[in-house]
Design a protein around this motif. Structure first.
Motif, PDB file in Angstrom:
ATOM      1  N   ASP A 184       0.815  -1.414  -0.102  1.00  4.92           N
ATOM      2  CA  ASP A 184       0.247  -0.140  -0.435  1.00  4.92           C
ATOM      3  C   ASP A 184       0.613   1.062  -0.035  1.00  4.92           C
ATOM      4  O   ASP A 184       1.618   1.391   0.830  1.00  4.92           O
ATOM      5  CB  ASP A 184      -1.299   0.143   1.453  1.00  4.92           C
ATOM      6  CG  ASP A 184      -1.793   0.916   1.235  1.00  4.92           C
ATOM      7  OD1 ASP A 184      -3.313   1.058   0.608  1.00  4.92           O
ATOM      8  OD2 ASP A 184      -1.828   2.063   1.882  1.00  4.92           O
ATOM      9  N   ASP A 185       0.470   1.777  -0.898  1.00  2.13           N
ATOM     10  CA  ASP A 185       1.352   3.753  -0.803  1.00  2.13           C
ATOM     11  C   ASP A 185       1.501   4.456  -0.097  1.00  2.13           C
ATOM     12  O   ASP A 185       2.839   5.162   0.730  1.00  2.13           O
ATOM     13  CB  ASP A 185       0.978   4.370  -2.153  1.00  2.13           C
ATOM     14  CG  ASP A 185       1.450   3.058  -3.973  1.00  2.13           C
ATOM     15  OD1 ASP A 185       2.376   2.263  -3.540  1.00  2.13           O
ATOM     16  OD2 ASP A 185       0.912   3.816  -4.484  1.00  2.13           O
ATOM     17  N   ASP A 186       0.370   4.561   0.696  1.00  9.53           N
ATOM     18  CA  ASP A 186       0.186   5.278   2.315  1.00  9.53           C
ATOM     19  C   ASP A 186       0.865   4.902   3.087  1.00  9.53           C
ATOM     20  O   ASP A 186       1.124   5.461   4.012  1.00  9.53           O
ATOM     21  CB  ASP A 186      -1.594   5.216   2.388  1.00  9.53           C
ATOM     22  CG  ASP A 186      -2.381   6.287   1.405  1.00  9.53           C
ATOM     23  OD1 ASP A 186      -1.747   7.093   0.915  1.00  9.53           O
ATOM     24  OD2 ASP A 186      -3.255   5.945   1.398  1.00  9.53           O
ATOM     25  N   VAL A 187       1.541   3.531   3.185  1.00  6.73           N
ATOM     26  CA  VAL A 187       1.685   2.599   4.361  1.00  6.73           C
ATOM     27  C   VAL A 187       3.595   3.062   4.281  1.00  6.73           C
ATOM     28  O   VAL A 187       4.328   3.241   5.343  1.00  6.73           O
ATOM     29  CB  VAL A 187       1.138   1.025   4.199  1.00  6.73           C
ATOM     30  CG1 VAL A 187       2.489   0.662   4.844  1.00  6.73           C
ATOM     31  CG2 VAL A 187      -0.015   0.922   4.246  1.00  6.73           C
ATOM     32  N   THR A 188       3.730   2.696   3.004  1.00  9.00           N
ATOM     33  CA  THR A 188       4.951   3.654   2.509  1.00  9.00           C
ATOM     34  C   THR A 188       5.159   4.673   2.508  1.00  9.00           C
ATOM     35  O   THR A 188       6.246   4.651   2.806  1.00  9.00           O
ATOM     36  CB  THR A 188       5.368   3.072   1.469  1.00  9.00           C
ATOM     37  OG1 THR A 188       4.654   1.671   0.796  1.00  9.00           O
ATOM     38  CG2 THR A 188       6.637   3.411   0.410  1.00  9.00           C
ATOM     39  N   ARG A 202       7.521  -5.078   8.273  1.00 10.67           N
ATOM     40  CA  ARG A 202       6.644  -5.837   7.047  1.00 10.67           C
ATOM     41  C   ARG A 202       7.406  -6.976   6.077  1.00 10.67           C
ATOM     42  O   ARG A 202       5.601  -7.331   5.755  1.00 10.67           O
ATOM     43  CB  ARG A 202       6.720  -3.794   6.424  1.00 10.67           C
ATOM     44  CG  ARG A 202       5.598  -3.575   5.155  1.00 10.67           C
ATOM     45  CD  ARG A 202       5.249  -2.366   3.867  1.00 10.67           C
ATOM     46  NE  ARG A 202       4.837  -2.570   3.571  1.00 10.67           N
ATOM     47  CZ  ARG A 202       4.783  -1.185   2.647  1.00 10.67           C
ATOM     48  NH1 ARG A 202       5.783  -0.694   2.298  1.00 10.67           N
ATOM     49  NH2 ARG A 202       3.816  -0.203   2.521  1.00 10.67           N
ATOM     50  N   GLU A 204      -3.206  -7.904   3.343  1.00  7.80           N
ATOM     51  CA  GLU A 204      -3.744  -6.115   2.890  1.00  7.80           C
ATOM     52  C   GLU A 204      -3.357  -5.378   4.289  1.00  7.80           C
ATOM     53  O   GLU A 204      -2.999  -5.622   5.352  1.00  7.80           O
ATOM     54  CB  GLU A 204      -5.315  -6.695   3.178  1.00  7.80           C
ATOM     55  CG  GLU A 204      -5.633  -4.794   2.631  1.00  7.80           C
ATOM     56  CD  GLU A 204      -7.215  -4.809   2.946  1.00  7.80           C
ATOM     57  OE1 GLU A 204      -7.637  -4.297   2.274  1.00  7.80           O
ATOM     58  OE2 GLU A 204      -7.872  -6.374   3.511  1.00  7.80           O
ATOM     59  N   GLU A 205      -2.632  -4.417   3.918  1.00  2.00           N
ATOM     60  CA  GLU A 205      -2.305  -3.393   4.263  1.00  2.00           C
ATOM     61  C   GLU A 205      -3.260  -2.055   4.404  1.00  2.00           C
ATOM     62  O   GLU A 205      -3.408  -2.148   2.449  1.00  2.00           O
ATOM     63  CB  GLU A 205      -0.595  -3.143   4.049  1.00  2.00           C
ATOM     64  CG  GLU A 205       0.306  -4.257   3.616  1.00  2.00           C
ATOM     65  CD  GLU A 205       1.858  -3.584   3.310  1.00  2.00           C
ATOM     66  OE1 GLU A 205       2.896  -4.542   3.614  1.00  2.00           O
ATOM     67  OE2 GLU A 205       1.732  -2.586   2.823  1.00  2.00           O
ATOM     68  N   LYS A 206      -2.855  -1.526   5.174  1.00  2.00           N
ATOM     69  CA  LYS A 206      -3.617   0.199   4.705  1.00  2.00           C
ATOM     70  C   LYS A 206      -3.871   1.243   5.756  1.00  2.00           C
ATOM     71  O   LYS A 206      -3.314   0.402   7.320  1.00  2.00           O
ATOM     72  CB  LYS A 206      -5.524  -0.474   4.871  1.00  2.00           C
ATOM     73  CG  LYS A 206      -6.591  -0.734   5.984  1.00  2.00           C
ATOM     74  CD  LYS A 206      -8.055  -0.404   5.630  1.00  2.00           C
ATOM     75  CE  LYS A 206      -8.222  -1.595   4.457  1.00  2.00           C
ATOM     76  NZ  LYS A 206      -9.573  -1.743   5.071  1.00  2.00           N
ATOM     77  N   PRO A 248      -0.419   2.104   9.690  1.00  2.00           N
ATOM     78  CA  PRO A 248      -0.132   0.674   8.689  1.00  2.00           C
ATOM     79  C   PRO A 248      -0.802  -0.700   9.676  1.00  2.00           C
ATOM     80  O   PRO A 248      -0.102  -0.536  10.897  1.00  2.00           O
ATOM     81  CB  PRO A 248       0.926   0.549   9.211  1.00  2.00           C
ATOM     82  CG  PRO A 248       1.825   2.289   8.767  1.00  2.00           C
ATOM     83  CD  PRO A 248       1.325   2.586  10.286  1.00  2.00           C
TER      84      PRO A 248
END
Length: 114
Positions: free
Chosen positions: A2-6, A24, A35-37, A43
Motif C-alpha cells: 500500500d502506497d499510504d503505508v509506504t 513489513r 492486506e495493508e492499509k 499501518p
C-alpha cells in the motif's frame, strides 16, 4: 504494498524505516494474502478483513502490536501484553537487537485463526 503505508514508513528516521521494512516483510511472509492499509493514522495489516497487526513510528521507537494474541505468552522485556492480554506489543529502539524470528512466529500463530 500500500502506497499510504509506504509513505508513513518513509517519514521515520533511517533506522526506523529499516525496522519497519523488516517487520513489513515478515508480516507478508507470515500472512501471504495480507492486506495493508492506513487506518487511524497507522499501518494496519489485515487478514480476511480482520486486524492482524499494526505498526507505529514514534519519536524514539517503533511499536509493533499483534491482535488475537491471548494464547501467546508474554516475553519479559520483549513482548508485553496490552489490554486483557488479547494484544501483545514490542517496542523497538535504535540499535536494539530484535528477534525477528520470534516476531514472525507470533504473527503466524496469531493470524492463523483469522
Amino acid at each position: 504494498m500500500d502506497d499510504d503505508v509506504t509513505r508513513y514508513i518513509d517519514k521515520g528516521h533511517p533506522w526506523q524505516i529499516e525496522v519497519c521494512e523488516k517487520i513489513r516483510e515478515l508480516v507478508r511472509q507470515a500472512i501471504p494474502d495480507v492486506e495493508e492499509k492506513l487506518e487511524y493514522g497507522k499501518p494496519h495489516f489485515l487478514k480476511n478483513d480482520k486486524h492482524a497487526a499494526v505498526l507505529h513510528v514514534a519519536k524514539n521507537k517503533v511499536s509493533f502490536m499483534v491482535f488475537n494474541a491471548a494464547q501467546v505468552e508474554a516475553v519479559k522485556g520483549v513482548l508485553r501484553p496490552l489490554g486483557n492480554g488479547d494484544r501483545k506489543a514490542v517496542d523497538i529502539a535504535e540499535n536494539q537487537d530484535v528477534d525477528y524470528g520470534l516476531l514472525a512466529a507470533v504473527v503466524a500463530r496469531t493470524s492463523s485463526t483469522l
